[in-house]
Each structure stands twice: as C-alpha cells, then as structure tokens.
Scaffold this motif. Sequence first.
Motif, short mmCIF file in Angstrom:
data_model
loop_
_atom_site.label_atom_id
_atom_site.label_comp_id
_atom_site.label_asym_id
_atom_site.label_seq_id
_atom_site.Cartn_x
_atom_site.Cartn_y
_atom_site.Cartn_z
N GLU A 72 0.97 -5.90 1.13
CA GLU A 72 1.77 -4.76 0.68
C GLU A 72 2.20 -4.92 -0.77
O GLU A 72 2.66 -3.97 -1.38
CB GLU A 72 3.00 -4.59 1.58
CG GLU A 72 2.62 -4.20 2.99
CD GLU A 72 3.83 -4.07 3.90
OE1 GLU A 72 4.97 -4.20 3.43
OE2 GLU A 72 3.63 -3.86 5.10
N ALA A 73 2.06 -6.13 -1.32
CA ALA A 73 2.46 -6.42 -2.69
C ALA A 73 1.58 -7.53 -3.25
O ALA A 73 1.05 -8.34 -2.48
CB ALA A 73 3.92 -6.86 -2.73
N PRO A 74 1.41 -7.61 -4.57
CA PRO A 74 0.54 -8.63 -5.16
C PRO A 74 0.95 -10.06 -4.83
O PRO A 74 0.14 -10.97 -4.88
CB PRO A 74 0.65 -8.38 -6.66
CG PRO A 74 1.08 -6.96 -6.79
CD PRO A 74 1.93 -6.67 -5.57
N THR A 75 2.20 -10.27 -4.46
CA THR A 75 2.67 -11.61 -4.10
C THR A 75 3.15 -11.65 -2.65
O THR A 75 3.83 -12.58 -2.24
CB THR A 75 3.82 -12.07 -5.02
OG1 THR A 75 4.88 -11.11 -4.93
CG2 THR A 75 3.35 -12.20 -6.45
N ILE B 86 -6.50 -0.79 -2.83
CA ILE B 86 -7.76 -0.29 -2.28
C ILE B 86 -7.55 0.24 -0.86
O ILE B 86 -6.55 -0.03 -0.21
CB ILE B 86 -8.86 -1.38 -2.27
CG1 ILE B 86 -8.49 -2.55 -1.34
CG2 ILE B 86 -9.16 -1.86 -3.68
CD1 ILE B 86 -9.62 -3.55 -1.13
N SER B 87 -8.53 0.99 -0.42
CA SER B 87 -8.60 1.48 0.95
C SER B 87 -9.94 1.04 1.50
O SER B 87 -10.98 1.21 0.84
CB SER B 87 -8.50 3.00 0.96
OG SER B 87 -8.64 3.51 2.25
N VAL B 88 -9.93 0.44 2.68
CA VAL B 88 -11.14 -0.09 3.29
C VAL B 88 -11.30 0.52 4.68
O VAL B 88 -10.37 0.53 5.47
CB VAL B 88 -11.09 -1.63 3.41
CG1 VAL B 88 -12.34 -2.17 4.08
CG2 VAL B 88 -10.87 -2.27 2.05
N GLY C 59 -4.15 -1.26 1.02
CA GLY C 59 -3.28 -2.33 0.56
C GLY C 59 -3.66 -2.80 -0.82
O GLY C 59 -4.53 -2.25 -1.48
N ILE C 60 -2.98 -3.85 -1.22
CA ILE C 60 -3.19 -4.45 -2.53
C ILE C 60 -3.95 -5.75 -2.33
O ILE C 60 -3.64 -6.54 -1.43
CB ILE C 60 -1.83 -4.72 -3.21
CG1 ILE C 60 -1.14 -3.37 -3.46
CG2 ILE C 60 -2.00 -5.49 -4.51
CD1 ILE C 60 0.28 -3.48 -3.94
#
Length: 72
Positions: A32-35, A59-61, A12-13
């Motif tokens: 899913e989006a910066p906002t 990133i992926s965690v 996700g972002i």
Amino acid sequence: MTENASNIEVKGIVLRKVSDRVFGQPSIELSEAPTGKCYALCVFQDESVYNSVKHGDEISVRGNYLVVYEGY
C-alpha cells in the motif's frame, strides 16, 4: 481487490522486485506504500512487465489466483 471466477485484480505500489525468482519466474511484491508491508506477490511468465516497473510505481495486475503463502 476484485475477484471473478479464477481471475483476480490487485492494485498497489511496487515494493520490490524479487531477485531470487520465486517459483523460478520474475516476481514483484505489492504494498500500500513504498515502504509498507507486502500484501501480494505477483509472479509473471516472462520479463516484459517485470522489466517495465520499478520500486514506487503504482500498478494494477490482473491474473489467476493460485496459492496463499503464509509469508505474504
């Protein structure tokens, strides 16, 4: 999202770094989006990842799935 026994991977972002330190540890909210709306809270054992990302980074965690909190 991929599950494997007790491990899970989320992508996700970075929505925000949680300043109040949920569970007393450095934490990052993913969206899913910066906002967008937060869909995952990632809690880390140390500051290395926390300090290396910023709002808007994708990133992926991978880690252990521990608990569901209704706020997330």
